[in-house]
Design a protein around this motif. Structure first.
Motif, PDB file in Angstrom:
ATOM      1  N   LYS A  66     -15.331  -3.661  -8.363  1.00 47.55           N
ATOM      2  CA  LYS A  66     -16.891  -3.534  -8.764  1.00 47.55           C
ATOM      3  C   LYS A  66     -17.767  -2.638  -8.282  1.00 47.55           C
ATOM      4  CE  LYS A  66     -18.454  -6.619  -5.204  1.00 47.55           C
ATOM      5  NZ  LYS A  66     -18.944  -7.838  -4.993  1.00 47.55           N
ATOM      6  N   ASP A  67     -17.341  -1.738  -7.458  1.00 49.74           N
ATOM      7  CA  ASP A  67     -17.772  -0.707  -6.899  1.00 49.74           C
ATOM      8  C   ASP A  67     -17.874   0.696  -7.578  1.00 49.74           C
ATOM      9  OD1 ASP A  67     -19.046  -2.187  -4.618  1.00 49.74           O
ATOM     10  OD2 ASP A  67     -17.055  -2.243  -3.605  1.00 49.74           O
ATOM     11  N   GLY A  68     -16.846   0.779  -8.516  1.00 52.31           N
ATOM     12  CA  GLY A  68     -16.326   1.734  -9.600  1.00 52.31           C
ATOM     13  C   GLY A  68     -16.172   2.740  -8.600  1.00 52.31           C
ATOM     14  N   MET A  69     -15.257   2.800  -7.833  1.00 49.06           N
ATOM     15  CA  MET A  69     -14.638   3.900  -7.189  1.00 49.06           C
ATOM     16  C   MET A  69     -13.267   4.364  -7.660  1.00 49.06           C
ATOM     17  SD  MET A  69     -17.011   5.211  -5.250  1.00 49.06           S
ATOM     18  CE  MET A  69     -16.025   6.195  -4.110  1.00 49.06           C
ATOM     19  N   GLY A  70     -12.590   3.492  -8.471  1.00 46.50           N
ATOM     20  CA  GLY A  70     -11.417   3.721  -8.994  1.00 46.50           C
ATOM     21  C   GLY A  70     -10.278   3.273  -7.912  1.00 46.50           C
ATOM     22  N   PHE A  71     -10.463   2.816  -6.796  1.00 46.82           N
ATOM     23  CA  PHE A  71      -9.729   2.363  -5.601  1.00 46.82           C
ATOM     24  C   PHE A  71     -10.390   1.355  -5.034  1.00 46.82           C
ATOM     25  CE2 PHE A  71     -11.925   5.922  -4.006  1.00 46.82           C
ATOM     26  CZ  PHE A  71     -12.345   5.515  -2.626  1.00 46.82           C
ATOM     27  N   SER A  72      -9.460   0.337  -4.147  1.00 52.17           N
ATOM     28  CA  SER A  72     -10.131  -0.449  -3.127  1.00 52.17           C
ATOM     29  C   SER A  72      -9.961  -0.006  -1.917  1.00 52.17           C
ATOM     30  CB  SER A  72      -9.937  -1.890  -3.503  1.00 52.17           C
ATOM     31  OG  SER A  72      -8.425  -2.117  -3.622  1.00 52.17           O
ATOM     32  N   LEU A  73     -10.599  -0.401  -0.996  1.00 54.17           N
ATOM     33  CA  LEU A  73     -10.544   0.036   0.515  1.00 54.17           C
ATOM     34  C   LEU A  73     -10.603  -1.342   1.440  1.00 54.17           C
ATOM     35  CD1 LEU A  73     -10.207   2.359   2.713  1.00 54.17           C
ATOM     36  CD2 LEU A  73     -12.603   2.340   2.711  1.00 54.17           C
ATOM     37  N   HIS A  74      -9.541  -1.281   2.168  1.00 55.16           N
ATOM     38  CA  HIS A  74      -9.464  -2.494   3.105  1.00 55.16           C
ATOM     39  C   HIS A  74      -9.089  -2.233   4.659  1.00 55.16           C
ATOM     40  CE1 HIS A  74      -8.398  -4.703  -0.733  1.00 55.16           C
ATOM     41  NE2 HIS A  74      -8.078  -3.403  -0.949  1.00 55.16           N
ATOM     42  N   ASP A  75      -9.777  -3.049   5.382  1.00 57.45           N
ATOM     43  CA  ASP A  75      -9.414  -3.140   7.087  1.00 57.45           C
ATOM     44  C   ASP A  75      -8.602  -4.318   6.954  1.00 57.45           C
ATOM     45  OD1 ASP A  75      -9.575  -3.563   9.587  1.00 57.45           O
ATOM     46  OD2 ASP A  75     -11.591  -2.438   9.784  1.00 57.45           O
ATOM     47  N   THR A  76      -7.430  -4.144   7.385  1.00 58.30           N
ATOM     48  CA  THR A  76      -6.278  -5.194   7.336  1.00 58.30           C
ATOM     49  C   THR A  76      -5.859  -5.395   8.941  1.00 58.30           C
ATOM     50  OG1 THR A  76      -5.815  -4.836   4.963  1.00 58.30           O
ATOM     51  CG2 THR A  76      -4.211  -6.218   6.293  1.00 58.30           C
ATOM     52  N   ILE A  77      -5.817  -6.887   9.264  1.00 61.98           N
ATOM     53  CA  ILE A  77      -5.012  -7.136  10.244  1.00 61.98           C
ATOM     54  C   ILE A  77      -3.655  -7.903   9.942  1.00 61.98           C
ATOM     55  CG2 ILE A  77      -5.301  -8.544  12.420  1.00 61.98           C
ATOM     56  CD1 ILE A  77      -6.973  -6.246  12.446  1.00 61.98           C
ATOM     57  N   ILE A  78      -2.851  -7.656  10.575  1.00 60.11           N
ATOM     58  CA  ILE A  78      -1.494  -7.987  10.334  1.00 60.11           C
ATOM     59  C   ILE A  78      -1.217  -8.805  11.884  1.00 60.11           C
ATOM     60  CG2 ILE A  78       1.170  -8.068  10.036  1.00 60.11           C
ATOM     61  CD1 ILE A  78      -0.958  -7.222   7.552  1.00 60.11           C
ATOM     62  N   TYR A  79      -0.862 -10.240  11.851  1.00 56.18           N
ATOM     63  CA  TYR A  79      -1.090 -10.743  13.074  1.00 56.18           C
ATOM     64  C   TYR A  79       0.422 -10.523  13.718  1.00 56.18           C
ATOM     65  CZ  TYR A  79      -5.113 -13.005  10.925  1.00 56.18           C
ATOM     66  OH  TYR A  79      -6.339 -13.483  10.508  1.00 56.18           O
ATOM     67  N   PRO A  80       0.287 -10.501  15.007  1.00 58.39           N
ATOM     68  CA  PRO A  80       1.394 -10.077  15.919  1.00 58.39           C
ATOM     69  C   PRO A  80       2.549 -11.423  15.688  1.00 58.39           C
ATOM     70  CG  PRO A  80      -0.255 -11.024  17.415  1.00 58.39           C
ATOM     71  CD  PRO A  80      -0.930 -10.892  15.977  1.00 58.39           C
ATOM     72  N   GLY A  81       3.868 -10.774  15.718  1.00 56.92           N
ATOM     73  CA  GLY A  81       4.905 -11.895  15.606  1.00 56.92           C
ATOM     74  C   GLY A  81       4.997 -12.410  14.180  1.00 56.92           C
ATOM     75  N   THR A  82       4.397 -11.566  13.179  1.00 61.19           N
ATOM     76  CA  THR A  82       4.646 -12.234  11.823  1.00 61.19           C
ATOM     77  C   THR A  82       5.584 -11.487  11.200  1.00 61.19           C
ATOM     78  OG1 THR A  82       2.873 -11.242  11.103  1.00 61.19           O
ATOM     79  CG2 THR A  82       2.290 -13.371  11.828  1.00 61.19           C
ATOM     80  N   GLU A  83       5.819 -11.685   9.819  1.00 63.57           N
ATOM     81  CA  GLU A  83       6.811 -10.828   8.970  1.00 63.57           C
ATOM     82  C   GLU A  83       6.131 -11.378   7.596  1.00 63.57           C
ATOM     83  OE1 GLU A  83      11.383 -10.318   8.692  1.00 63.57           O
ATOM     84  OE2 GLU A  83      10.894 -11.817   7.037  1.00 63.57           O
ATOM     85  N   THR A  84       5.841 -10.429   6.737  1.00 62.29           N
ATOM     86  CA  THR A  84       5.282 -10.564   5.267  1.00 62.29           C
ATOM     87  C   THR A  84       6.058  -9.930   4.333  1.00 62.29           C
ATOM     88  OG1 THR A  84       2.904 -10.635   6.377  1.00 62.29           O
ATOM     89  CG2 THR A  84       3.047 -10.548   4.011  1.00 62.29           C
ATOM     90  N   HIS A  85       6.393 -10.593   3.707  1.00 60.49           N
ATOM     91  CA  HIS A  85       7.140  -9.956   2.328  1.00 60.49           C
ATOM     92  C   HIS A  85       6.105  -9.458   1.305  1.00 60.49           C
ATOM     93  CE1 HIS A  85       9.337 -10.537  -1.831  1.00 60.49           C
ATOM     94  NE2 HIS A  85       9.911  -9.401  -1.244  1.00 60.49           N
ATOM     95  N   LEU A  86       6.460  -8.284   0.872  1.00 66.16           N
ATOM     96  CA  LEU A  86       5.441  -7.511  -0.055  1.00 66.16           C
ATOM     97  C   LEU A  86       6.077  -6.734  -1.058  1.00 66.16           C
ATOM     98  CD1 LEU A  86       2.792  -6.243   2.961  1.00 66.16           C
ATOM     99  CD2 LEU A  86       2.540  -8.119   1.173  1.00 66.16           C
ATOM    100  N   TRP A  87       5.630  -6.800  -2.224  1.00 67.17           N
ATOM    101  CA  TRP A  87       6.259  -6.075  -3.354  1.00 67.17           C
ATOM    102  C   TRP A  87       5.031  -5.895  -4.418  1.00 67.17           C
ATOM    103  CZ3 TRP A  87      10.899  -7.995  -6.638  1.00 67.17           C
ATOM    104  CH2 TRP A  87      11.406  -6.919  -7.477  1.00 67.17           C
ATOM    105  N   TYR A  88       4.316  -4.647  -4.307  1.00 63.01           N
ATOM    106  CA  TYR A  88       3.233  -4.382  -5.128  1.00 63.01           C
ATOM    107  C   TYR A  88       3.582  -3.980  -6.264  1.00 63.01           C
ATOM    108  CZ  TYR A  88       0.474  -5.400  -1.117  1.00 63.01           C
ATOM    109  OH  TYR A  88      -0.136  -6.057   0.048  1.00 63.01           O
ATOM    110  N   LYS A  89       4.014  -4.906  -7.370  1.00 62.07           N
ATOM    111  CA  LYS A  89       4.731  -4.419  -8.669  1.00 62.07           C
ATOM    112  C   LYS A  89       3.486  -3.748  -9.551  1.00 62.07           C
ATOM    113  CE  LYS A  89       7.919  -8.225  -8.715  1.00 62.07           C
ATOM    114  NZ  LYS A  89       8.112  -9.277  -9.193  1.00 62.07           N
ATOM    115  N   ASN A  90       2.001  -4.106  -9.424  1.00 65.30           N
ATOM    116  CA  ASN A  90       1.306  -3.842 -10.303  1.00 65.30           C
ATOM    117  C   ASN A  90       0.218  -2.766  -9.549  1.00 65.30           C
ATOM    118  OD1 ASN A  90       1.740  -5.866 -12.332  1.00 65.30           O
ATOM    119  ND2 ASN A  90       0.915  -7.447 -10.608  1.00 65.30           N
ATOM    120  N   HIS A  91       0.471  -2.534  -8.333  1.00 67.69           N
ATOM    121  CA  HIS A  91      -0.564  -1.489  -7.461  1.00 67.69           C
ATOM    122  C   HIS A  91       0.318  -0.485  -6.747  1.00 67.69           C
ATOM    123  CE1 HIS A  91      -2.757  -5.364  -8.114  1.00 67.69           C
ATOM    124  NE2 HIS A  91      -3.891  -4.505  -8.034  1.00 67.69           N
TER     125      HIS A  91
END
Length: 130
Positions: free
Chosen positions: A32-57
């Motif tokens: 909605k900000d119209g910049m053509g991208f989004s910007l995130h400050d992300t925290i990944i918690y210690p001792g975790t594993e996250t499966h990611l596969w950005y097929k659309n981004h």
């Protein structure tokens, strides 16, 4: 000009916690900000594993705090992450993100996120309309 403070985002709809319980994304800029991208400050918690596969981004990530690693799927290649590491998922790379310490990452997505997204069963974000 857009100016935002992280403190103003914490505890709002732009402070998103993943259903997996492995991450929190403070979404500073959205579609909605119209910049053509989004910007995130992300925290990944210690001792975790996250499966990611950005097929659309496409995503670019810059680590500003903590330690972890990415394991590329299916090759098994391991890429260490520490402050100063940048990686770009320019081929929609499927990966496992592991945090040995709390990671703080600056993430940029194209196309931009609307702010409501969470990962699906494949680890991808859907493309949402406003």
């Amino acid at each position: 000009m857009l100016v935002r403070q992280l403190d103003d985002i914490l505890g709002t709809d732009a402070d998103v916690k993943g259903e997996t319980g492995t991450w929190a994304s403070r979404r500073l800029l959205l579609k909605k900000d119209g910049m053509g991208f989004s910007l995130h400050d992300t925290i990944i918690y210690p001792g975790t594993e996250t499966h990611l596969w950005y097929k659309n981004h496409l995503e670019a990530v810059y680590c500003i705090h903590g330690k972890g690693e990415i394991e590329l799927v299916p090759s098994g290649e391991l890429i260490p992450i520490r402050p100063g590491t940048m990686y770009a998922l320019d081929k929609h790379d499927e990966h496992l993100l592991r945090a040995s310490e709390e990671l703080r990452l600056v993430c940029v997505f194209n196309p931009p996120l609307t702010g409501r997204e969470d990962h699906d069963e494949d680890g991808a974000y859907p493309v949402l309309d406003d």
